[in-house]
Design an enzyme around this catalytic site. Sequence first.
Site, PDB file in Angstrom:
ATOM      1  N   LYS A  53      89.695 -11.753 133.179  1.00 57.40           N
ATOM      2  CA  LYS A  53      88.469 -11.352 133.882  1.00 57.40           C
ATOM      3  C   LYS A  53      88.816 -10.396 135.024  1.00 57.40           C
ATOM      4  CE  LYS A  53      86.153 -15.462 132.298  1.00 57.40           C
ATOM      5  NZ  LYS A  53      85.745 -16.845 132.501  1.00 57.40           N
ATOM      6  N   GLN A  97      85.523 -21.062 137.101  1.00 55.48           N
ATOM      7  CA  GLN A  97      86.143 -21.254 135.789  1.00 55.48           C
ATOM      8  C   GLN A  97      86.068 -22.724 135.384  1.00 55.48           C
ATOM      9  OE1 GLN A  97      87.359 -18.694 133.780  1.00 55.48           O
ATOM     10  NE2 GLN A  97      87.519 -20.315 132.251  1.00 55.48           N
ATOM     11  N   ASP A 120      77.417 -16.177 134.900  1.00 59.96           N
ATOM     12  CA  ASP A 120      77.724 -16.905 133.659  1.00 59.96           C
ATOM     13  C   ASP A 120      76.435 -17.320 132.942  1.00 59.96           C
ATOM     14  OD1 ASP A 120      80.351 -17.112 132.822  1.00 59.96           O
ATOM     15  OD2 ASP A 120      80.841 -18.741 134.215  1.00 59.96           O
TER      16      ASP A 120
END
Length: 279
Positions: A53, A97, A120
């Site tokens: 990322k 995460q 997300d």
Amino acid sequence: MSYCLIDGKAIATQIKEEVKEKARILTEKGTTPCLAVIQVGNDPASTVYVGNKKKACEFCGIRSLSFELPETITEEELLSKIDELNQDSSVHGILVQLPLPKHIREDAVIRRILPEKDVDGFHPINVGKLCIGEEGYVSCTPAGIVELLKRSNIQIAGKECVIIGRSNIVGKPMNMLMIRENATVTVCHSKTKNLQEVCKRADILIVAMGKPKFVDASYVKQGAVVIDVGIHRNAEGKLCGDVDFDSVCENTSYITPVPGGVGPMTIAMLMSNVVKFME
Ligand code: NAP
């Protein structure tokens, strides 16, 4: 019959190039897009994902802030880090995460991120917006699959779509997106009866079940489009998906490989989400 391989890597690069151009313009106008990435503990797979990322941010000209917090951090401490980033107007996206250590409630963490920074697309507000057809952040993997289909000129409207899997991050949002795209959608799960028969109805079969090479030719109608979301690494370190590619490919018109199919799209859509609502 010959089939067409959907090149997720190439399409993901195209999307990242578009993000890069948008980020360049935003930076020129005075605001550099910024993604904050929080990792708790040092799970090796998470470290690889976070690293990828950060690399993608670099490619796109997105500033990335990275916070590596110890495994022993309390939920309260993590939530207050999120509060801090929520309040920081130079941060446009916040990503924690997953998975998190057992003593931290994932749902509490997901809910703490401001919906406007939830790149997300996991916050219930964004999930709800997707359900009622409002603009919001959409979970990156399913959003990437729609882009893969569209950019490969595969028609979705009016098609029979079967999804195997009903997880919150893939199966369920995929269902909503395919309905939005006017497909007729069936969602299968571990209690589905006659899975093969149901899958054989699909013009577009999307497999997100987390079972290596589970889907073989007996699940696939001749000429179907097959999208394989699964990622598994075998003992020799070789990657495979939920679909037995060699068994299935000759039945398909289009198919995604693993690696190089859905995987690269997830990160590309994350980049795209960071700049999505920036002007
Ligand atoms: P998950 O949360 O484990 O969900 C799996 C789903 O498959 C569940 O809904 C489960 O049904 C269903 N299922 C399992 N076995 C089944 C069976 N025998 N027949 C029918 N349905 C069955 O997995 P996920 O997070 O959605 O991920 C799925 C796969 O995609 C994994 O391999 C994951 O690593 C991969 N993934 C890849 C990306 C990417 O970027 N490429 C992103 C996310 C996930 P129940 O609900 O009844 O248990």
